[in-house]
Design a protein around this motif. Structure first.
Motif, mmCIF file in Angstrom:
data_model
loop_
_atom_site.group_PDB
_atom_site.id
_atom_site.type_symbol
_atom_site.label_atom_id
_atom_site.label_comp_id
_atom_site.label_asym_id
_atom_site.label_seq_id
_atom_site.Cartn_x
_atom_site.Cartn_y
_atom_site.Cartn_z
ATOM 1 N N SER A 80 46.907 27.160 18.753
ATOM 2 C CA SER A 80 47.440 27.338 20.490
ATOM 3 C C SER A 80 47.306 29.066 20.669
ATOM 4 N N TYR A 81 47.832 29.527 19.553
ATOM 5 C CA TYR A 81 47.828 31.148 19.311
ATOM 6 C C TYR A 81 46.065 31.838 20.038
ATOM 7 N N LEU A 82 45.337 31.027 19.147
ATOM 8 C CA LEU A 82 44.032 31.541 19.654
ATOM 9 C C LEU A 82 43.722 30.920 20.783
ATOM 10 N N ASP A 83 44.717 29.625 21.803
ATOM 11 C CA ASP A 83 44.274 29.321 22.898
ATOM 12 C C ASP A 83 44.562 30.935 23.871
ATOM 13 N N CYS A 84 45.797 31.327 23.438
ATOM 14 C CA CYS A 84 46.622 31.597 24.665
ATOM 15 C C CYS A 84 46.060 33.520 25.024
ATOM 16 N N MET A 85 45.956 33.319 23.678
ATOM 17 C CA MET A 85 44.964 34.900 23.755
ATOM 18 C C MET A 85 43.816 34.702 24.611
ATOM 19 N N LEU A 86 42.675 33.405 24.878
ATOM 20 C CA LEU A 86 42.046 33.769 25.491
ATOM 21 C C LEU A 86 42.087 33.052 26.494
ATOM 22 N N VAL A 87 43.729 32.809 27.106
ATOM 23 C CA VAL A 87 43.890 32.378 28.013
ATOM 24 C C VAL A 87 44.254 34.221 28.653
ATOM 25 N N PHE A 88 44.878 34.872 28.516
ATOM 26 C CA PHE A 88 45.297 36.467 28.339
ATOM 27 C C PHE A 88 44.305 37.302 28.592
ATOM 28 N N THR A 89 42.475 37.306 28.112
ATOM 29 C CA THR A 89 41.705 37.664 27.949
ATOM 30 C C THR A 89 41.040 37.652 28.802
ATOM 31 N N ILE A 90 40.740 36.559 29.197
ATOM 32 C CA ILE A 90 40.204 36.021 30.608
ATOM 33 C C ILE A 90 40.420 36.454 31.813
ATOM 34 N N ILE A 91 42.048 36.107 31.979
ATOM 35 C CA ILE A 91 42.532 37.060 33.215
ATOM 36 C C ILE A 91 42.356 37.844 32.620
ATOM 37 N N ALA A 92 42.609 38.945 32.171
ATOM 38 C CA ALA A 92 42.658 40.664 32.278
ATOM 39 C C ALA A 92 41.359 40.875 32.292
ATOM 40 N N SER A 93 40.069 40.308 31.844
ATOM 41 C CA SER A 93 38.419 41.076 31.677
ATOM 42 C C SER A 93 38.068 40.430 32.953
ATOM 43 N N LEU A 94 38.733 39.000 33.999
ATOM 44 C CA LEU A 94 38.754 39.273 35.357
ATOM 45 C C LEU A 94 39.089 40.041 36.158
ATOM 46 N N LEU A 95 39.999 40.823 36.372
ATOM 47 C CA LEU A 95 40.782 41.792 36.611
ATOM 48 C C LEU A 95 39.934 43.329 36.525
ATOM 49 N N MET A 96 39.613 43.426 35.946
ATOM 50 C CA MET A 96 38.815 44.091 35.378
ATOM 51 C C MET A 96 37.699 44.446 35.456
ATOM 52 N N TYR A 97 36.930 43.549 35.787
ATOM 53 C CA TYR A 97 35.663 43.135 36.520
ATOM 54 C C TYR A 97 35.525 43.464 37.662
ATOM 55 N N LEU A 98 36.920 43.350 38.656
ATOM 56 C CA LEU A 98 37.624 42.835 40.006
ATOM 57 C C LEU A 98 37.124 45.024 40.196
ATOM 58 N N PHE A 99 38.164 44.732 39.536
ATOM 59 C CA PHE A 99 38.788 46.784 40.164
ATOM 60 C C PHE A 99 38.504 47.544 39.065
ATOM 61 N N ILE A 100 37.007 47.124 38.737
ATOM 62 C CA ILE A 100 37.611 48.384 37.828
ATOM 63 C C ILE A 100 36.059 49.720 37.967
ATOM 64 N N GLU A 101 35.753 49.697 39.381
ATOM 65 C CA GLU A 101 36.212 51.045 40.891
ATOM 66 C C GLU A 101 36.855 51.374 41.252
ATOM 67 N N TYR A 102 37.453 51.147 40.957
ATOM 68 C CA TYR A 102 39.080 51.625 41.501
ATOM 69 C C TYR A 102 40.100 52.341 40.037
ATOM 70 N N ILE A 103 39.170 53.659 39.755
ATOM 71 C CA ILE A 103 40.239 54.515 38.824
ATOM 72 C C ILE A 103 40.959 54.831 37.857
ATOM 73 N N ILE A 104 42.127 54.265 39.265
ATOM 74 C CA ILE A 104 44.166 53.993 38.920
ATOM 75 C C ILE A 104 43.832 53.332 38.082
ATOM 76 N N PHE A 105 43.083 52.284 38.138
ATOM 77 C CA PHE A 105 43.563 50.458 37.800
ATOM 78 C C PHE A 105 42.692 50.420 36.486
ATOM 79 N N VAL A 106 41.850 51.194 36.213
ATOM 80 C CA VAL A 106 41.302 51.657 34.840
ATOM 81 C C VAL A 106 41.900 52.507 33.825
ATOM 82 N N GLU A 107 42.340 53.566 34.563
ATOM 83 C CA GLU A 107 43.637 54.998 33.673
ATOM 84 C C GLU A 107 44.762 53.336 32.974
ATOM 85 N N LEU A 108 45.332 52.633 34.285
ATOM 86 C CA LEU A 108 46.802 52.215 34.001
ATOM 87 C C LEU A 108 46.452 50.715 32.924
ATOM 88 N N VAL A 109 45.175 50.746 32.638
ATOM 89 C CA VAL A 109 45.130 49.637 31.878
ATOM 90 C C VAL A 109 45.364 49.777 30.281
#
Length: 249
Positions: free
Chosen positions: A128-157
């Protein structure tokens, strides 16, 4: 000729110091958790260690790894995040195994897919802990992929990554203040945390790591020092050497 030899020697020494510092940076963060891991295995009791520590560090290091894709920083810092994440999963696996073994009777299984907020990060199985972190990582990775060109978003991460790690000691600091006691906290562990955080912050500054790293590293050192001050202030209230460490309750 002498000055040439001297320059070469200085360069060699500089490289050696750099490699040693990088090595210490990579493995230094996990060293304080080795005694805790061994203590749990020896005593077969995981109640003195809060899995919320693992949650905070897993989130912080996952975000730091994603931050690297948006703004490259030194490889030792990236490798440190990978090793710390593996270490935290090892701690979770041991704690879950130990707690399940110590149950007097088989309790109802609590798993991630129940989506019960009351049982969040208090599940009965390691998967369950693996599943939770997998979901978090997928969502966070997708957001980074979509907004990687925005320096403010990258710096916020990047800021969220190091800020989450920097705040690890705050709940313990507040708990000590409310209880006027440092009961349940290992003095040795806090000293190791403080030494490691000081080294880490100096490394960030000297190696010109992104600003978020050394600012939050400095915050972490301040919190560590305040906890050590509490040990002195409350020394007549508790014996701080008898209990296992836990930064977050």
């Amino acid at each position: 000729m002498d000055w040439v030899i001297s320059d070469e020697l200085s360069l060699t020494v500089g490289h050696v110091v750099g490699w040693v510092s990088a090595g210490a940076m990579i493995i230094g963060g996990v060293i304080p958790y080795i005694p805790q891991y061994r203590q749990i295995k020896k005593t077969k009791d995981a109640e003195g260690f809060s899995l919320l520590v693992c949650l905070a560090l897993l989130i912080a290091n996952t975000l730091r790894i994603l931050f690297w894709f948006g703004k490259h920083f030194e490889y030792p810092l990236l490798l440190q995040s990978l090793i710390m994440s593996i270490t935290m999963f090892a701690m979770i696996h041991l704690c879950v195994k130990t707690r399940n073994r110590n149950q007097l009777q088989q309790a109802r299984q609590r798993i991630f897919t129940d989506f019960n907020a009351k049982n969040f990060w208090n599940w009965s199985d390691f998967q369950s802990y693996l599943d939770c972190m997998l979901v978090f990582t997928i969502i966070a990775s997708l957001l980074m992929y979509l907004f990687i060109e925005y320096i403010i978003f990258v710096e916020l991460v990047g800021f969220l990554a190091v800020f989450t790690e920097a705040m690890l000691g705050m709940p313990q600091l507040i708990k000590n203040y409310r209880c006027s006691s440092t009961e349940g906290m290992s003095l040795t562990m806090v000293i190791l945390w403080t030494c490691g955080d000081i080294f880490k912050t100096l490394y960030f500054i000297l190696r010109e790591a992104p600003m978020q790293f050394w600012i939050c590293g400095s915050m972490q050192v301040i919190i560590d020092l305040l906890i050590l001050l509490q040990v002195y202030i409350y020394k007549d209230n508790t014996d701080t050497t008898r209990y296992g460490p836990h930064r977050i309750d």
